[in-house]
Write a protein that holds these residues in place. Structure first.
Motif, PDB file in Angstrom:
ATOM      1  N   GLY A 135       0.799  -1.229   0.000  1.00  0.00           N
ATOM      2  CA  GLY A 135       0.000   0.000   0.000  1.00  0.00           C
ATOM      3  C   GLY A 135       0.825   1.270   0.000  1.00  0.00           C
ATOM      4  O   GLY A 135       0.267   2.376   0.027  1.00  0.00           O
ATOM      5  N   LEU A 136       2.153   1.139  -0.012  1.00  0.00           N
ATOM      6  CA  LEU A 136       3.023   2.319  -0.018  1.00  0.00           C
ATOM      7  C   LEU A 136       3.986   2.199  -1.192  1.00  0.00           C
ATOM      8  O   LEU A 136       4.998   1.507  -1.128  1.00  0.00           O
ATOM      9  N   ALA A 137       3.639   2.865  -2.300  1.00  0.00           N
ATOM     10  CA  ALA A 137       4.437   2.766  -3.519  1.00  0.00           C
ATOM     11  C   ALA A 137       5.693   3.618  -3.408  1.00  0.00           C
ATOM     12  O   ALA A 137       5.752   4.571  -2.628  1.00  0.00           O
ATOM     13  N   GLN A 138       6.699   3.259  -4.201  1.00  0.00           N
ATOM     14  CA  GLN A 138       7.969   3.981  -4.156  1.00  0.00           C
ATOM     15  C   GLN A 138       7.808   5.489  -4.395  1.00  0.00           C
ATOM     16  O   GLN A 138       8.378   6.291  -3.643  1.00  0.00           O
ATOM     17  N   PRO A 139       7.067   5.941  -5.415  1.00  0.00           N
ATOM     18  CA  PRO A 139       6.948   7.392  -5.625  1.00  0.00           C
ATOM     19  C   PRO A 139       6.373   8.116  -4.403  1.00  0.00           C
ATOM     20  O   PRO A 139       6.811   9.221  -4.065  1.00  0.00           O
ATOM     21  N   ARG A 140       5.402   7.491  -3.720  1.00  0.00           N
ATOM     22  CA  ARG A 140       4.802   8.112  -2.536  1.00  0.00           C
ATOM     23  C   ARG A 140       5.813   8.197  -1.395  1.00  0.00           C
ATOM     24  O   ARG A 140       5.913   9.214  -0.701  1.00  0.00           O
ATOM     25  N   LEU A 141       6.574   7.128  -1.194  1.00  0.00           N
ATOM     26  CA  LEU A 141       7.574   7.114  -0.127  1.00  0.00           C
ATOM     27  C   LEU A 141       8.680   8.125  -0.426  1.00  0.00           C
ATOM     28  O   LEU A 141       9.128   8.852   0.469  1.00  0.00           O
ATOM     29  N   ARG A 142       9.088   8.220  -1.688  1.00  0.00           N
ATOM     30  CA  ARG A 142      10.110   9.217  -2.058  1.00  0.00           C
ATOM     31  C   ARG A 142       9.612  10.626  -1.771  1.00  0.00           C
ATOM     32  O   ARG A 142      10.357  11.474  -1.261  1.00  0.00           O
ATOM     33  N   ALA A 143       8.349  10.878  -2.069  1.00  0.00           N
ATOM     34  CA  ALA A 143       7.789  12.217  -1.850  1.00  0.00           C
ATOM     35  C   ALA A 143       7.777  12.557  -0.362  1.00  0.00           C
ATOM     36  O   ALA A 143       8.075  13.697   0.034  1.00  0.00           O
ATOM     37  N   LEU A 144       7.449  11.582   0.493  1.00  0.00           N
ATOM     38  CA  LEU A 144       7.429  11.823   1.941  1.00  0.00           C
ATOM     39  C   LEU A 144       8.838  12.097   2.468  1.00  0.00           C
ATOM     40  O   LEU A 144       9.044  12.967   3.320  1.00  0.00           O
ATOM     41  N   ILE A 145       9.815  11.360   1.946  1.00  0.00           N
ATOM     42  CA  ILE A 145      11.199  11.573   2.389  1.00  0.00           C
ATOM     43  C   ILE A 145      11.690  12.939   1.925  1.00  0.00           C
ATOM     44  O   ILE A 145      12.380  13.653   2.669  1.00  0.00           O
ATOM     45  N   ARG A 146      11.299  13.356   0.711  1.00  0.00           N
ATOM     46  CA  ARG A 146      11.663  14.701   0.248  1.00  0.00           C
ATOM     47  C   ARG A 146      11.054  15.771   1.159  1.00  0.00           C
ATOM     48  O   ARG A 146      11.694  16.768   1.482  1.00  0.00           O
ATOM     49  N   GLN A 147       9.811  15.531   1.596  1.00  0.00           N
ATOM     50  CA  GLN A 147       9.189  16.471   2.531  1.00  0.00           C
ATOM     51  C   GLN A 147       9.980  16.575   3.836  1.00  0.00           C
ATOM     52  O   GLN A 147      10.136  17.661   4.399  1.00  0.00           O
ATOM     53  N   ALA A 148      10.457  15.450   4.315  1.00  0.00           N
ATOM     54  CA  ALA A 148      11.239  15.457   5.562  1.00  0.00           C
ATOM     55  C   ALA A 148      12.482  16.323   5.399  1.00  0.00           C
ATOM     56  O   ALA A 148      12.839  17.104   6.295  1.00  0.00           O
ATOM     57  N   PHE A 149      13.144  16.221   4.239  1.00  0.00           N
ATOM     58  CA  PHE A 149      14.329  17.054   4.000  1.00  0.00           C
ATOM     59  C   PHE A 149      13.947  18.530   3.847  1.00  0.00           C
ATOM     60  O   PHE A 149      14.716  19.421   4.244  1.00  0.00           O
ATOM     61  N   GLU A 150      12.772  18.800   3.294  1.00  0.00           N
ATOM     62  CA  GLU A 150      12.301  20.196   3.207  1.00  0.00           C
ATOM     63  C   GLU A 150      12.089  20.770   4.607  1.00  0.00           C
ATOM     64  O   GLU A 150      12.448  21.925   4.877  1.00  0.00           O
ATOM     65  N   HIS A 151      11.510  19.978   5.512  1.00  0.00           N
ATOM     66  CA  HIS A 151      11.355  20.419   6.912  1.00  0.00           C
ATOM     67  C   HIS A 151      12.717  20.749   7.518  1.00  0.00           C
ATOM     68  O   HIS A 151      12.856  21.700   8.284  1.00  0.00           O
ATOM     69  N   ASP A 172      15.406  21.722   5.850  1.00  0.00           N
ATOM     70  CA  ASP A 172      15.916  22.952   5.237  1.00  0.00           C
ATOM     71  C   ASP A 172      15.222  24.185   5.801  1.00  0.00           C
ATOM     72  O   ASP A 172      15.820  25.252   5.929  1.00  0.00           O
ATOM     73  N   GLN A 173      13.926  24.040   6.139  1.00  0.00           N
ATOM     74  CA  GLN A 173      13.150  25.184   6.635  1.00  0.00           C
ATOM     75  C   GLN A 173      13.363  25.430   8.133  1.00  0.00           C
ATOM     76  O   GLN A 173      12.890  26.426   8.677  1.00  0.00           O
ATOM     77  N   GLY A 174      14.037  24.485   8.809  1.00  0.00           N
ATOM     78  CA  GLY A 174      14.309  24.664  10.224  1.00  0.00           C
ATOM     79  C   GLY A 174      13.223  24.156  11.145  1.00  0.00           C
ATOM     80  O   GLY A 174      13.337  24.293  12.372  1.00  0.00           O
ATOM     81  N   SER A 175      12.160  23.572  10.597  1.00  0.00           N
ATOM     82  CA  SER A 175      11.095  23.031  11.453  1.00  0.00           C
ATOM     83  C   SER A 175      11.452  21.631  11.961  1.00  0.00           C
ATOM     84  O   SER A 175      10.722  21.050  12.752  1.00  0.00           O
ATOM     85  N   LEU A 176      12.554  21.107  11.484  1.00  0.00           N
ATOM     86  CA  LEU A 176      13.058  19.814  11.919  1.00  0.00           C
ATOM     87  C   LEU A 176      14.556  19.961  12.153  1.00  0.00           C
ATOM     88  O   LEU A 176      15.246  20.637  11.383  1.00  0.00           O
ATOM     89  N   THR A 177      15.066  19.407  13.254  1.00  0.00           N
ATOM     90  CA  THR A 177      16.495  19.534  13.544  1.00  0.00           C
ATOM     91  C   THR A 177      17.182  18.173  13.461  1.00  0.00           C
ATOM     92  O   THR A 177      16.599  17.151  13.792  1.00  0.00           O
ATOM     93  N   LEU A 178      18.402  18.202  12.996  1.00  0.00           N
ATOM     94  CA  LEU A 178      19.227  16.999  12.903  1.00  0.00           C
ATOM     95  C   LEU A 178      20.571  17.339  13.531  1.00  0.00           C
ATOM     96  O   LEU A 178      21.395  18.013  12.927  1.00  0.00           O
ATOM     97  N   GLU A 179      20.770  16.893  14.744  1.00  0.00           N
ATOM     98  CA  GLU A 179      21.957  17.278  15.482  1.00  0.00           C
ATOM     99  C   GLU A 179      23.135  16.395  15.120  1.00  0.00           C
ATOM    100  O   GLU A 179      23.031  15.171  15.072  1.00  0.00           O
ATOM    101  N   GLU A 180      24.283  17.038  14.849  1.00  0.00           N
ATOM    102  CA  GLU A 180      25.535  16.316  14.623  1.00  0.00           C
ATOM    103  C   GLU A 180      26.106  15.974  15.997  1.00  0.00           C
ATOM    104  O   GLU A 180      26.635  16.829  16.693  1.00  0.00           O
ATOM    105  N   LEU A 181      25.936  14.716  16.410  1.00  0.00           N
ATOM    106  CA  LEU A 181      26.262  14.338  17.781  1.00  0.00           C
ATOM    107  C   LEU A 181      27.729  13.969  17.974  1.00  0.00           C
ATOM    108  O   LEU A 181      28.212  13.884  19.104  1.00  0.00           O
ATOM    109  N   ILE A 182      28.444  13.722  16.884  1.00  0.00           N
ATOM    110  CA  ILE A 182      29.874  13.442  16.993  1.00  0.00           C
ATOM    111  C   ILE A 182      30.620  14.755  16.774  1.00  0.00           C
ATOM    112  O   ILE A 182      30.519  15.356  15.701  1.00  0.00           O
ATOM    113  N   PRO A 183      31.351  15.253  17.776  1.00  0.00           N
ATOM    114  CA  PRO A 183      32.011  16.563  17.665  1.00  0.00           C
ATOM    115  C   PRO A 183      32.965  16.632  16.476  1.00  0.00           C
ATOM    116  O   PRO A 183      33.536  15.622  16.044  1.00  0.00           O
TER     117      PRO A 183
END
Length: 708
Positions: free
Chosen positions: A162-178, A180-191
């Protein structure tokens, strides 16, 4: 790269509902993939990639290759053959090819009108009309289109129904947009300083590359999991597992343990009564253990030793040191049969020294159980042997100084930690407590690769020498079509006064069916060998029944023992010289090696017959060849790891390792030494990052690892 059964939040808890198009149904599908929050999508890495960055002329297509093609429809027909299909002819100026659809709608038939331009992606293959693509992905193009091809390689992700590749790719692209926009943080935990020292790419750079690799990305390197960006993430995941176990070690070693002086005269009396001398390897390992338990920090040591190397005697000597120091010692084994054998060995060794030994298992009931518990709580029993019943809430030790756990991989880290708490008793009438020393034993040789990862919280000792007089077991593989010859071989062995095992396994993973197969085999062999006594033992028998049969076999009253893999560990019958294992292709190499170790325990030449069902796959043939060529448990364990993976070698209870998302302990074994160095660097230089890093990769398991 392998699909992950579960993911953990990376930073924060950004809800999946913040993504466009995610409702209850889509959320349920994402959760089936272990994707709980938006951050999880960033770490849901591709399995492989497709190159859609350039259009390939039809004349340049090769059968078996995937490509983007653009052309004009010249014909479209529904073919009424053996299997109805829609056949579309396409040309692009360099050549002509066909598209074939076996599942199509009337609307699709209308889409492929003559003169329509389309762009498609699929795998070319040879067909009845020349080169064809079956069910390619496609889209219609306008006549004046100047549409660009993809700028990056196209990722193919682990997905679910029920989850086709194009749909999953689009959701992952949205995550990266978040991101880029700063609404999602990804901390670099290794100094940065540590990353520079170990030459690690940045986390964001690595994730960008793996989700959106450039057209020139090396597909073969990515497919092998050897690209620097993949290695960076694998290293971070291995680091999280190491830190989680190392943190357990540090927390335990913050506790006080009883300092147990060398047992002196008691040890001398014990060694004098033994009918053999200790090997150099046993003495070396005993020295390491003795030094550990003389300290006031809890010992955490794993003792590995191949079948017959004498681990139990080493454990007994360590237990004597606890008893001599005024403390109790407990030995826990995973099965009733093995626990009872340990009890009998310890009782035979210790009672002549005036040391009382208690026995406790889940099947011990009524007055016998109450008496055993009283002996333990009152301290009358200085030594206790048993199963997992030892760490149940109603069992209390008076003064537990040493906990020995046999075949640790069958318990898992949390169960042995539960036994540790049994030793938390007050000292000198005050509120301070002591923690027992822990000695872990295994007869399953664990490759160094796995030991470094699975047991990062333990020091490791290896008994790498067999006692003199042990004869290597000769192993042969025989088709079950020659069952009659094998039966004759048993007859000859028994006529010579020897005994034999016949081990039954089944294709179906069912204890009931396996036991039934063992019963049928027992009946068949009883009929074929009427002059000999045939016994039967399996996992569904009561403990007393199993013990009765095993004792009869040990005492020579039975010539042949038909059994399930319940006899894998702990049974010692020196007169047994022949082992038959049915369907060996169904078992892991380490387990087969354990079973084979039931013979060759005396001085007579011994044999193991692997009775396989043909035809064998190439992998099965290779696995059985390893067993025929070697009696070295560690070499066999290394090959088992390569052929089956860490989850199978260790068992599913070893939380965390089985569910690695990116790292592969076989492929990435060369990272383990750097990871050990990195673990120390992180604890020294970035202690605040340790907890978030563990939670990033272990999720809920991170909390369980911390419950020590």
């Amino acid at each position: 790269m392998s699909a992950a059964p579960s993911h953990a939040p990376v930073s924060g808890t950004t809800d999946l509902d913040t993504l466009k198009g995610v409702g209850p149904a889509m959320r349920e599908r994402l959760e089936r993939l272990g994707l709980q929050v938006v951050e999880d999508l960033l770490f849901h890495l591709p399995l492989r990639y497709q190159d859609r960055t350039r259009v390939t002329p039809i004349a340049g297509l090769r059968a078996g290759s995937e490509a983007v093609v653009e052309g004009e429809v010249t014909a479209s027909d529904v073919i009424q053959g053996r299997k109805r299909s829609l056949l579309v002819r396409l040309r692009d100026g360099s050549g002509i090819m066909s598209l074939r659809f076996f599942h199509f709608s009337q609307a699709q038939v209308g889409q492929f009108a003559r003169g329509t331009r389309i762009r498609l992606f699929g795998e070319a293959r040879s067909g009845s009309t020349g080169l064809e693509m079956y069910h390619p992905e496609y889209r219609l193009l306008k006549d004046d289109t100047g549409e660009e091809v993809e700028e990056t390689l196209t990722p193919i992700y682990p997905t679910t129904e029920g989850l086709a590749q194009p749909r999953l790719r689009a959701l992952i692209r949205q995550a990266f947009e978040h991101l880029d926009q700063g609404s999602l943080t990804l901390e670099e935990l290794i100094p940065d300083t540590i990353r520079a020292r170990f030459r690690l790419p940045a986390l964001r750079e690595s994730l960008d590359y793996l989700h959106f690799p450039p057209p020139e990305a090396p597909l073969e390197t990515l497919a092998d999991g050897h690209h620097p960006t993949q290695r960076r993430l694998a290293l971070e995941e291995l680091l999280a597992h190491q830190l989680s176990l190392y943190r357990i070690r540090l927390r335990i070693q913050d506790d006080a343990a009883p300092a147990l002086p060398a047992s002196g005269g008691l040890a001398t009396r014990f060694l004098t009564q033994l009918p053999f001398s200790l090997t150099g390897a046993q003495r070396r390992v005993l020295s390491e253990i003795s030094a550990d338990i003389r300290q006031t920090t809890p010992m955490l040591r794993l003792v590995q030793g191949d079948v017959g190397s004498g681990k139990t005697v080493v454990a007994a000597m360590a237990m004597l040191q606890a008893v001599a120091g005024g403390y109790q010692a407990a030995l826990m084994a995973p099965t009733e049969l093995l626990a009872e054998q340990h009890y009998k060995s310890l009782k035979g060794w210790f009672e002549p020294l005036g040391i009382e030994v208690a026995w406790l298992s889940g099947k011990l009931k009524g007055k016998a159980r109450l008496e055993a518990k009283a002996m333990i709580s009152e301290g009358r029993a200085r030594v206790v042997a048993g199963t997992h019943a030892l760490f149940q809430d109603d069992v209390h030790f008076q003064r537990l100084g040493l906990a020995v756990i046999d075949e640790q991989h069958r318990f898992g880290v949390h169960q042995r930690l539960a036994l540790r708490r049994k030793g938390e008793v007050g000292t000198d009438g005050g509120s301070s407590t002591t923690t027992p020393h822990q000695l872990i034993m295994t007869a399953t040789p664990i490759p160094r690769t796995l030991a470094m990862s699975a047991y990062a919280d333990l020091d490791v000792s290896v008994i790498d020498e067999l006692p003199p007089g042990r004869t290597p077991v000769k192993t042969v593989a025989v088709s079950d079509e020659r069952r009659g010859e094998v039966t004759e071989r048993i007859r000859n062995a028994c006529l010579a006064g020897r005994q034999a095992y016949w081990v039954c396994t089944l294709i179906e993973e069912s204890e009931v069916l396996t036991c039934q197969a063992a019963e049928v085999t027992r009946d068949t062999l009883t009929e074929a060998l009427p002059e000999f006594q045939v016994g039967l033992v399996h996992g569904r028998m009561k403990a007393a029944e199993k013990a009765e049969v095993m004792n009869a076999f040990r005492d020579g009253e039975l010539d042949l023992l038909v059994a399930t893999t319940v006899i894998e560990v702990g049974v010692d019958v020196p007169n047994a010289s022949l082992m038959i294992i049915e369907n060996p292709e169904r078992l892991g190499l380490a387990q087969l090696h354990q079973l084979r170790g039931r013979v060759g325990r005396g001085k007579v030449e011994s044999f193991c017959v692997l009775l396989y069902h043909p035809p064998l796959s190439d992998t099965s043939r290779e696995r059985l060849a390893v067993l025929r060529e070697s009696n070295d448990g560690f070499r066999i364990a290394e090959r088992d790891l390569e052929l089956r993976g860490p989850g199978e070698v260790l068992g599913t209870r070893q939380t965390g390792l089985v569910g690695m998302k990116i790292a592969d302990l076989t492929r990435d074994r060369d990272l383990l030494d750097p990871v050990r160095q990195l673990t120390r660097a992180m604890l020294d230089q970035a202690p605040a990052s340790v907890e978030p890093l563990i939670r990033r990769w272990l999720g809920e398991a991170a909390g369980q690892y911390g419950q020590v």
